[in-house]
Design an enzyme around this catalytic site. Sequence first.
Site, PDB file in Angstrom:
ATOM      1  CE1 TYR A 150     -20.712   4.038  61.356  1.00 62.00           C
ATOM      2  CE2 TYR A 150     -19.541   4.207  63.436  1.00 62.00           C
ATOM      3  CZ  TYR A 150     -20.501   3.598  62.643  1.00 62.00           C
ATOM      4  OH  TYR A 150     -21.252   2.564  63.162  1.00 62.00           O
TER       5      TYR A 150
ATOM      6  CB  CYS B  74     -14.440   4.653  65.406  1.00 59.96           C
ATOM      7  SG  CYS B  74     -15.062   5.865  64.207  1.00 59.96           S
TER       8      CYS B  74
ATOM      9  CB  CYS C  43      -8.618   8.105  61.301  1.00 56.29           C
ATOM     10  SG  CYS C  43      -9.663   6.809  60.569  1.00 56.29           S
ATOM     11  CB  THR C  44      -8.525   3.276  64.449  1.00 52.93           C
ATOM     12  OG1 THR C  44      -9.806   3.163  63.815  1.00 52.93           O
ATOM     13  CG2 THR C  44      -8.689   3.846  65.849  1.00 52.93           C
TER      14      THR C  44
END
Length: 271
Positions: free
Chosen positions: A46, A78, A190-191
């Site tokens: 993304y 996210c 960011c995960t």
Amino acid sequence: MNIVRQSPSVLVFDSGIGGLTVYNEIYNKVPNAHYIYAFDNELFPYGDKSAEFLINRVNSVIETITKFYTIDLAVIACNTASTVCLPSLRSKFSFPIIGVVPAIKPASLLTKNKCIGLLATKATIERTYTTNLIQQFAANCSVQLLGLSELALIAENKLQGITVDMQQLKELMQPWLELQTVPDTIVLGCTHYPFIKKELQMIFSQATFIDSGYAIATRVYNLLNDKYDLKQKTSDASENIVLSTNYNQSVEKLIKKLSNYNLNKYQLIKA
């Protein structure tokens, strides 16, 4: 027809499998809920998508999921999607929706040298939301921003059994290594990044790393605890499910590991 369950049904959504880091924290805190882990791997990553595109896409995927499953709470695991999609999602869906944002506030309380590093996607780095977080909670700190599109893919590859190229990773981190004052507190924005925290720690051995997973899990617990008896076991881990928007070799490998995450079923969805 929606699938109705006695225990709360929690949706954890990400573009890829990085959100499993958040899901793990939530599951450890609330093991008796029913979980749906959904990832939009058809359009991963993304980080290089426009805000307008992400708003339309995330709304579309979650709407598709709600046609088949009753959702009591959703977590957008996210950072990139959270920084742009939360207002539209909350206006469209009636269940609570929790977003994941960079842990700037706790980092500002932890740093000793007042130099914080925010490691995130380029999209997250460029969002006004992120700028406002820094101004609100870390105005007295030097916040070094490093937006990289490569790290999420490196993390996904690691989960597929591909060894992290430490030379490549060190080259990506070079802008910080050349600083006169190197960040002593690094926010994993960011995960996906907690999956490669071990490798990052090898490069920044003196730094403290922080992410939002535990805080998100606590928030989920507090919201659900108001409505459900979370100590009562009314759901079984065998009912937890993974959804993806594309089926490929990576998903095939992931399915074999689902039980490691207390996720035991898989379904392809089309949004």
